[in-house]
Design a protein around this motif. Structure first.
Motif, PDB file in Angstrom:
ATOM      1  N   LEU A 212     106.277 -14.067  68.266  1.00 46.66           N
ATOM      2  CA  LEU A 212     106.576 -14.156  66.841  1.00 46.66           C
ATOM      3  C   LEU A 212     106.882 -15.602  66.434  1.00 46.66           C
ATOM      4  O   LEU A 212     106.381 -16.081  65.404  1.00 46.66           O
ATOM      5  CB  LEU A 212     107.739 -13.237  66.485  1.00 46.66           C
ATOM      6  CG  LEU A 212     108.094 -13.166  64.993  1.00 46.66           C
ATOM      7  CD1 LEU A 212     106.899 -12.744  64.155  1.00 46.66           C
ATOM      8  CD2 LEU A 212     109.265 -12.205  64.780  1.00 46.66           C
ATOM      9  N   ASP A 213     107.688 -16.307  67.227  1.00 41.55           N
ATOM     10  CA  ASP A 213     108.001 -17.700  66.895  1.00 41.55           C
ATOM     11  C   ASP A 213     106.750 -18.568  66.912  1.00 41.55           C
ATOM     12  O   ASP A 213     106.580 -19.442  66.053  1.00 41.55           O
ATOM     13  CB  ASP A 213     109.035 -18.257  67.880  1.00 41.55           C
ATOM     14  CG  ASP A 213     110.425 -17.705  67.650  1.00 41.55           C
ATOM     15  OD1 ASP A 213     110.686 -17.197  66.536  1.00 41.55           O
ATOM     16  OD2 ASP A 213     111.251 -17.761  68.576  1.00 41.55           O
TER      17      ASP A 213
ATOM     18  N   LYS B 150     104.771 -17.854  63.746  1.00 44.44           N
ATOM     19  CA  LYS B 150     105.373 -18.478  62.564  1.00 44.44           C
ATOM     20  C   LYS B 150     105.034 -19.965  62.512  1.00 44.44           C
ATOM     21  O   LYS B 150     104.774 -20.520  61.442  1.00 44.44           O
ATOM     22  CB  LYS B 150     106.890 -18.289  62.595  1.00 44.44           C
ATOM     23  CG  LYS B 150     107.353 -16.876  62.312  1.00 44.44           C
ATOM     24  CD  LYS B 150     108.875 -16.787  62.434  1.00 44.44           C
ATOM     25  CE  LYS B 150     109.380 -15.386  62.144  1.00 44.44           C
ATOM     26  NZ  LYS B 150     110.863 -15.281  62.310  1.00 44.44           N
TER      27      LYS B 150
ATOM     28  N   ARG C   9     101.233 -20.471  61.752  1.00 44.33           N
ATOM     29  CA  ARG C   9     100.930 -19.957  60.399  1.00 44.33           C
ATOM     30  C   ARG C   9     101.070 -21.057  59.351  1.00 44.33           C
ATOM     31  O   ARG C   9     100.448 -21.001  58.278  1.00 44.33           O
ATOM     32  CB  ARG C   9     101.862 -18.784  60.098  1.00 44.33           C
ATOM     33  CG  ARG C   9     101.701 -18.138  58.726  1.00 44.33           C
ATOM     34  CD  ARG C   9     100.351 -17.487  58.563  1.00 44.33           C
ATOM     35  NE  ARG C   9     100.229 -16.842  57.261  1.00 44.33           N
ATOM     36  CZ  ARG C   9     100.036 -17.490  56.112  1.00 44.33           C
ATOM     37  NH1 ARG C   9      99.965 -18.817  56.107  1.00 44.33           N
ATOM     38  NH2 ARG C   9      99.931 -16.826  54.975  1.00 44.33           N
ATOM     39  N   ASN C  10     101.841 -22.088  59.653  1.00 42.66           N
ATOM     40  CA  ASN C  10     101.994 -23.209  58.732  1.00 42.66           C
ATOM     41  C   ASN C  10     100.675 -23.943  58.503  1.00 42.66           C
ATOM     42  O   ASN C  10     100.443 -24.510  57.437  1.00 42.66           O
ATOM     43  CB  ASN C  10     103.036 -24.191  59.275  1.00 42.66           C
ATOM     44  CG  ASN C  10     103.254 -25.391  58.375  1.00 42.66           C
ATOM     45  OD1 ASN C  10     103.856 -25.268  57.326  1.00 42.66           O
ATOM     46  ND2 ASN C  10     102.756 -26.546  58.780  1.00 42.66           N
TER      47      ASN C  10
ATOM     48  N   SER D 150     106.606  -7.528  61.992  1.00 42.16           N
ATOM     49  CA  SER D 150     106.857  -8.892  61.497  1.00 42.16           C
ATOM     50  C   SER D 150     105.569  -9.694  61.421  1.00 42.16           C
ATOM     51  O   SER D 150     105.359 -10.466  60.471  1.00 42.16           O
ATOM     52  CB  SER D 150     107.863  -9.606  62.400  1.00 42.16           C
ATOM     53  OG  SER D 150     109.126  -8.968  62.366  1.00 42.16           O
ATOM     54  N   LEU D 151     104.688  -9.523  62.410  1.00 40.88           N
ATOM     55  CA  LEU D 151     103.388 -10.208  62.375  1.00 40.88           C
ATOM     56  C   LEU D 151     102.583  -9.743  61.167  1.00 40.88           C
ATOM     57  O   LEU D 151     101.946 -10.553  60.477  1.00 40.88           O
ATOM     58  CB  LEU D 151     102.606  -9.935  63.670  1.00 40.88           C
ATOM     59  CG  LEU D 151     103.149 -10.569  64.946  1.00 40.88           C
ATOM     60  CD1 LEU D 151     102.380 -10.070  66.153  1.00 40.88           C
ATOM     61  CD2 LEU D 151     103.074 -12.090  64.865  1.00 40.88           C
TER      62      LEU D 151
ATOM     63  N   GLU E 233     103.755  -8.614  58.351  1.00 45.84           N
ATOM     64  CA  GLU E 233     104.359  -9.193  57.153  1.00 45.84           C
ATOM     65  C   GLU E 233     103.941 -10.662  56.967  1.00 45.84           C
ATOM     66  O   GLU E 233     103.812 -11.142  55.839  1.00 45.84           O
ATOM     67  CB  GLU E 233     105.887  -9.102  57.252  1.00 45.84           C
ATOM     68  CG  GLU E 233     106.422  -7.676  57.146  1.00 45.84           C
ATOM     69  CD  GLU E 233     107.919  -7.607  57.386  1.00 45.84           C
ATOM     70  OE1 GLU E 233     108.543  -8.696  57.507  1.00 45.84           O
ATOM     71  OE2 GLU E 233     108.466  -6.494  57.471  1.00 45.84           O
ATOM     72  N   LEU E 234     103.712 -11.350  58.078  1.00 46.30           N
ATOM     73  CA  LEU E 234     103.256 -12.739  58.005  1.00 46.30           C
ATOM     74  C   LEU E 234     101.773 -12.853  57.646  1.00 46.30           C
ATOM     75  O   LEU E 234     101.291 -13.940  57.342  1.00 46.30           O
ATOM     76  CB  LEU E 234     103.466 -13.434  59.360  1.00 46.30           C
ATOM     77  CG  LEU E 234     104.872 -13.879  59.737  1.00 46.30           C
ATOM     78  CD1 LEU E 234     104.885 -14.347  61.195  1.00 46.30           C
ATOM     79  CD2 LEU E 234     105.332 -15.015  58.831  1.00 46.30           C
TER      80      LEU E 234
END
Length: 303
Positions: A158-159, A162, A165-166, A188-189, A191-192
């Motif tokens: 997940l980190d 994130k 994803r930037n 969570s993935l 949602e991203l």
């Protein structure tokens, strides 16, 4: 050609950290031998980025210019050889090489980098450092907004997602088999806006190191432009461990803020000491090591 066997400092590894340290020491008038076997870990990386004044230059060009500038200082010698052993203690080390040299030195700096352990995945090694990449700060801009993947499966998934994803919203996590993380991470993935693919990868198809697609064992494919991967590594040179240098939990040589190891007179700088691998970071660490070694030599000279 080597002219003598007595040096103040031997630097093992003649890439960015090693050459940076050699410049600091050469400008301080110390007798320095830089010993390098000519096998940098970023040999096939086409461009170096995130390094002001050299953004986009090839790693080889940066190293060649650095070597030329360092060797302008007459107390510095560059030896093409492989260090095979170091014995002794602070101010009385002996350095042995593959070609039979035996050098007497006061301090030793290891700027030897790490060796990445490529997975048994066809195409990975061929694309490594080109389009299969490890650092978004070094390579992410070149692939921003492109179809991008991350090979990862574990607590850092997940980190990692994130972070990448930037640079691009077109992101897929490839677990290369069933995910070992739970539904909370999967949610969570989602949602991203990050896709999840749990198929087993058969190979990476590419052209001259540039990824075109992943091929899975079920014969499906997925188009990609870049793939992030963080393979395990080992120290490129085992001599520091043999000398008793402490390693971190991650496998790096443990150093203080001035690049001292846990063994008196032994220093380390560059990728072998930190997970933050970059040309600029290695140069900074080498400069710090050179300055610290200079201070120690002067202090011991007048003690």
């Amino acid at each position: 050609m080597i002219q003598e066997n007595d040096f103040d400092v031997v630097i093992v590894g003649g890439s960015y950290a090693g050459l940076s340290a050699a410049m600091a020491l050469g400008r301080s008038l110390w007798k320095v031998a830089v010993i390098d076997s000519g096998k940098p870990c970023n040999a096939q990386t086409p461009h170096s980025h995130n390094f002001i004044t050299h953004d986009g230059d090839t790693p080889a060009a940066i190293a060649a210019a650095a070597k030329e500038q360092v060797l302008a200082y007459p107390t510095v010698q560059f030896i093409e050889d492989l260090v095979t052993g170091v014995s002794g203690e602070d101010n009385q080390f002996e350095v042995f090489t593959e070609k039979g040299l035996q050098l007497n030195v006061k301090k030793v700096l290891f700027a030897t980098g790490v060796k990445d352990l490529m997975p048994d995945l066809p195409g990975h090694a061929e694309c490594w450092g080109i389009s299969v990449i490890h650092c978004p700060f070094c390579h992410g801009y070149e692939y921003h907004d492109e179809e991008t993947g991350i090979i990862t499966n574990g607590e850092m998934t997940l980190d990692f997602a994130k972070l990448i994803r930037n640079w691009t919203p077109k992101l897929t996590i490839f677990t290369n088999g069933p995910a070992v993380f739970g539904d909370q991470v999967k949610d969570s993935l989602e949602e991203l806006g990050v896709s999840l693919n749990e198929r087993t990868i058969e190979k990476i198809e590419h052209r001259n190191g540039y990824v075109s697609q992943l091929v899975f064992t079920d014969h499906t494919t997925q188009h990609l432009k870049a793939l992030y991967s963080r393979p395990p590594f080992v120290q490129h040179c085992r001599i520091p461990e043999q000398l008793g240098c402490t390693l971190t939990e991650q496998g790096h040589i443990s150093v203080d803020t001035t690049q001292r190891t846990s063994v008196a007179g032994i220093f380390a700088a560059g990728d072998n000491t930190t997970m933050a691998r970059s040309v600029s970071g290695s140069i900074a660490a080498g400069g710090m090591a050179g300055a610290r070694i200079c201070h120690d030599l002067i202090s011991q000279q007048y003690s």
